[in-house]
Scaffold this active site. Structure first.
Site, PDB file in Angstrom:
ATOM      1  N   THR A 137      25.003  17.471  15.214  1.00 23.44           N
ATOM      2  CA  THR A 137      25.109  16.075  14.068  1.00 23.44           C
ATOM      3  C   THR A 137      26.046  15.658  13.729  1.00 23.44           C
ATOM      4  OG1 THR A 137      22.793  16.899  13.455  1.00 23.44           O
ATOM      5  CG2 THR A 137      23.949  15.118  12.320  1.00 23.44           C
ATOM      6  N   SER A 163      14.387   8.554  13.672  1.00 28.38           N
ATOM      7  CA  SER A 163      14.664   7.663  12.512  1.00 28.38           C
ATOM      8  C   SER A 163      13.829   6.560  11.911  1.00 28.38           C
ATOM      9  CB  SER A 163      16.242   6.690  12.655  1.00 28.38           C
ATOM     10  OG  SER A 163      16.923   7.865  11.962  1.00 28.38           O
ATOM     11  N   GLY A 164      12.191   6.777  11.666  1.00 25.29           N
ATOM     12  CA  GLY A 164      11.466   5.700  11.738  1.00 25.29           C
ATOM     13  C   GLY A 164      10.384   5.739  12.094  1.00 25.29           C
ATOM     14  N   SER A 203      17.351  23.143  12.394  1.00 26.52           N
ATOM     15  CA  SER A 203      18.348  22.822  11.772  1.00 26.52           C
ATOM     16  C   SER A 203      19.846  24.179  11.280  1.00 26.52           C
ATOM     17  CB  SER A 203      18.281  22.549  10.022  1.00 26.52           C
ATOM     18  OG  SER A 203      18.824  21.796   9.714  1.00 26.52           O
ATOM     19  N   TYR A 257      25.350  21.795  12.840  1.00 30.47           N
ATOM     20  CA  TYR A 257      26.843  21.233  11.454  1.00 30.47           C
ATOM     21  C   TYR A 257      28.053  21.700  11.365  1.00 30.47           C
ATOM     22  CZ  TYR A 257      23.046  18.233   8.904  1.00 30.47           C
ATOM     23  OH  TYR A 257      22.124  17.895   8.746  1.00 30.47           O
ATOM     24  N   GLY A 287      10.711  13.232  12.992  1.00 28.87           N
ATOM     25  CA  GLY A 287      11.447  13.737  11.126  1.00 28.87           C
ATOM     26  C   GLY A 287      10.594  13.750  10.263  1.00 28.87           C
ATOM     27  N   HIS A 292      19.774   9.612  10.805  1.00 32.51           N
ATOM     28  CA  HIS A 292      19.278  10.165   9.693  1.00 32.51           C
ATOM     29  C   HIS A 292      18.407  10.663   9.309  1.00 32.51           C
ATOM     30  CE1 HIS A 292      20.988  13.810   8.471  1.00 32.51           C
ATOM     31  NE2 HIS A 292      20.470  14.043   8.169  1.00 32.51           N
ATOM     32  N   GLN A 324      20.558  22.794  16.231  1.00 35.80           N
ATOM     33  CA  GLN A 324      21.664  21.543  15.903  1.00 35.80           C
ATOM     34  C   GLN A 324      22.743  22.341  14.927  1.00 35.80           C
ATOM     35  OE1 GLN A 324      20.718  20.798  12.128  1.00 35.80           O
ATOM     36  NE2 GLN A 324      23.118  20.010  12.762  1.00 35.80           N
ATOM     37  N   LYS A 363      24.004  13.556  18.145  1.00 38.69           N
ATOM     38  CA  LYS A 363      22.664  13.113  16.857  1.00 38.69           C
ATOM     39  C   LYS A 363      23.483  12.452  16.312  1.00 38.69           C
ATOM     40  CE  LYS A 363      19.113  14.233  14.490  1.00 38.69           C
ATOM     41  NZ  LYS A 363      19.449  13.814  13.067  1.00 38.69           N
TER      42      LYS A 363
HETATM   43  C1  FNR Z   1      16.911  15.569   7.690  1.00 39.79           C
HETATM   44  N1  FNR Z   1      17.437  15.372   8.724  1.00 39.79           N
HETATM   45  C2  FNR Z   1      18.545  16.052   9.303  1.00 39.79           C
HETATM   46  N2  FNR Z   1      19.413  15.769  10.372  1.00 39.79           N
HETATM   47  C3  FNR Z   1      19.929  17.503  11.243  1.00 39.79           C
HETATM   48  O1  FNR Z   1      20.314  16.961  12.610  1.00 39.79           O
HETATM   49  N3  FNR Z   1      20.032  18.138  10.430  1.00 39.79           N
HETATM   50  C4  FNR Z   1      19.406  18.355   9.509  1.00 39.79           C
HETATM   51  O2  FNR Z   1      19.844  19.891   8.832  1.00 39.79           O
HETATM   52  C5  FNR Z   1      18.539  17.795   8.750  1.00 39.79           C
HETATM   53  N4  FNR Z   1      18.032  18.050   7.574  1.00 39.79           N
HETATM   54  C6  FNR Z   1      17.254  16.885   6.634  1.00 39.79           C
HETATM   55  C7  FNR Z   1      16.265  16.873   6.319  1.00 39.79           C
HETATM   56  C8  FNR Z   1      15.248  16.235   5.658  1.00 39.79           C
HETATM   57  C9  FNR Z   1      14.428  16.822   4.479  1.00 39.79           C
HETATM   58  C10 FNR Z   1      14.986  15.018   6.802  1.00 39.79           C
HETATM   59  C11 FNR Z   1      13.672  13.766   5.752  1.00 39.79           C
HETATM   60  C12 FNR Z   1      16.137  14.427   7.464  1.00 39.79           C
HETATM   61  C13 FNR Z   1      17.314  13.768   9.936  1.00 39.79           C
HETATM   62  C14 FNR Z   1      16.562  14.170  10.978  1.00 39.79           C
HETATM   63  O3  FNR Z   1      17.156  14.975  11.957  1.00 39.79           O
HETATM   64  C15 FNR Z   1      15.705  13.041  11.311  1.00 39.79           C
HETATM   65  O4  FNR Z   1      17.235  12.079  12.007  1.00 39.79           O
HETATM   66  C16 FNR Z   1      15.348  11.632  10.236  1.00 39.79           C
HETATM   67  O5  FNR Z   1      14.214  12.539   9.233  1.00 39.79           O
HETATM   68  C17 FNR Z   1      14.403  10.492  11.213  1.00 39.79           C
HETATM   69  O6  FNR Z   1      14.283   9.807  10.053  1.00 39.79           O
HETATM   70  P1  FNR Z   1      12.933   9.684   9.917  1.00 39.79           P
HETATM   71  O7  FNR Z   1      11.765   9.631  10.887  1.00 39.79           O
HETATM   72  O8  FNR Z   1      12.173  11.540   9.173  1.00 39.79           O
HETATM   73  O9  FNR Z   1      12.279   8.848   9.117  1.00 39.79           O
END
Ligand code: FNR
Length: 396
Positions: free
Chosen positions: A178, A316-317, A128, A152, A338, A284, A150, A260
């Site tokens: 993202t 996601s999930g 990240s 931002y 994630g 996300h 990744q 993303k």
């Molecule tokens: C994220 N996610 C995320 N995505 C991204 O592009 N940059 C980031 O810095 C972060 N930071 C982040 C922090 C935390 C605590 C979480 C839980 C998630 C989103 C991540 O890449 C991903 O899309 C999700 O975690 C998918 O959902 P599940 O499967 O974890 O529920």
């Protein structure tokens, strides 16, 4: 020789003959509860929390659970190969670790531990922008192992350019941009605890070490950390970007670029037209828009729209091996994992992350075999029951 991921179960049973049992649950859906029990409420709320009342995160799980696999019999599944080609690279399994920021709130070894775990298992690590460890240090921890960066995509072009230059120099091969976080959403679990790690300068390591970022400060970060945090908050996101702006990223990154946070097929088409290489169908983890479409419901529509032209990834999930199976059957080429790995990190550091990766892939391998497949490439919508009309085209 392809790796036999399913053998992890024999390793566990054999270790059991000396009385040992796994330190963490092998049903990865149980990790959140365990983390909530053992770790501090601020960090747990930050990781487990979602936008609004959490409805999108629940919908993500429900959409995957609703799809049911229809196993096929008598197909000789002794020899299996989980490897896939993704964005021109060969991966041992259709999995990467998703970008997750501020991992130091979960474990002092933070991104270094997660990245080493990914490297040890041969799974790409997506770092990240908001990591608590500078990208060069993470790269060093990984040796030659596959890593993606990744982005931002913030307000300051010079900082963006500098990040891309640094990421390339540090051996990150794929750029994951993202799109769904130009602003941070309404997150009651964090709001109720007034918990935002960035305000304490946690999750800002890439920025605070960046020459372009530092040149925008009146005093060095070390002398006035508060001003540095405010500067970071001011440039972190940019809600003004539009599709033509992608040309800037294309110009400054010569490897594959993946967008993303794509959920609409028309956005996926726009990504293709903008010269992107792939999309991650993702909301996300339900952390941005409450009431949004479940990622697994958006996936087949996006795959139908651009599956021939772009690499379609999914997150996601995803919690279990059968979730991986279902995502591939719905049209994903690979999935990003994630929260489960983040809980593994919080509960047991690098070994915890390795445990999570191995459990997920062992369960996926077994699901594949027991459903009549020997490779991810043969999965398609026909392997799922209750697929809505119009989703029956084969995914691959
Ligand atoms: C994220 N996610 C995320 N995505 C991204 O592009 N940059 C980031 O810095 C972060 N930071 C982040 C922090 C935390 C605590 C979480 C839980 C998630 C989103 C991540 O890449 C991903 O899309 C999700 O975690 C998918 O959902 P599940 O499967 O974890 O529920």
């Amino acid at each position: 020789m392809p790796r036999n991921w399913a053998d992890f179960q024999y390793e566990i049973y054999l270790n059991g003959m000396t009385g040992a049992v796994p330190r963490l649950p092998t049903d990865l859906t149980r990790l959140e509860e365990l983390a909530a029990h053992r770790l501090a409420p601020g960090p747990v709320g930050y990781v487990a929390g979602s936008a609004g009342d959490g409805s999108t995160a629940r919908a993500n799980r429900a959409a995957l659970e609703r799809r049911r696999i229809v196993p096929r019999m008598l197909r000789d599944v002794r020899e299996r190969d989980l490897s896939v080609r993704v964005l021109g690279r060969s991966l041992p399994a259709p999995l990467a670790l998703a970008p997750v920021g501020v991992l130091s709130i979960m474990h002092p070894d933070a991104e270094g531990a997660a990245a080493r775990a990914a490297a040890a298992q041969g799974v790409p690590f997506v770092l990240s922008s908001a990591s608590s460890t500078p990208m060069e240090q993470v790269a060093e921890a990984m040796g030659d192992a596959e890593r993606w960066f990744q982005l931002y995509w913030g307000r300051d072009r010079e900082v963006t350019r500098s990040f891309l230059r640094r990421a390339r120099a540090a051996g990150f091969s794929v750029l994951v941009v993202t799109l769904d976080t130009p602003l941070v959403s309404w997150r009651p679990r964090d709001l109720d605890q007034a918990y935002l790690p960035f305000l304490h300068g946690v999750g800002t390591a890439n920025y605070f070490t960046d020459p372009a970022f530092r040149s925008g400060l009146a005093k060095p970060v070390e002398e006035d950390p508060r001003a540095a945090v405010l500067h970071f908050l001011g440039l972190f996101g940019d809600a003004g970007h539009t599709w033509p702006d992608l040309a800037f990223l294309r110009e400054h990154w010569d490897g594959p670029i993946v967008l993303k946070g794509v959920l609409h097929p028309d956005d996926a088409r726009l990504a293709a037209e903008a010269g992107m290489d792939g999309v991650v169908v993702s909301n996300h983890g339900g952390r941005q828009v409450a009431g949004a479409v479940a990622a697994a419901d958006a996936l087949p529509r996006v795959a139908r729209a651009v599956g021939e032209r772009l690499t379609v990834l999914f997150d996601s999930g995803v919690r279990t091996g059968d979730d991986v199976f279902k995502a591939l059957a719905l049209g994903a080429r690979a999935v990003l994992l994630g929260r489960p790995y983040v809980y593994g990190l919080g509960l047991d550091g690098q070994p915890g992350v390795e445990h999570v990766i191995r459990c997920l892939l062992a369960e996926f391998d077994l699901t594949l075999a027991l459903s009549g497949h020997t490779t991810p490439s043969t999965l398609g919508a026909a392997d799922l029951d209750g697929t809505p009309p119009g989703e029956h085209d084969r995914a691959h």
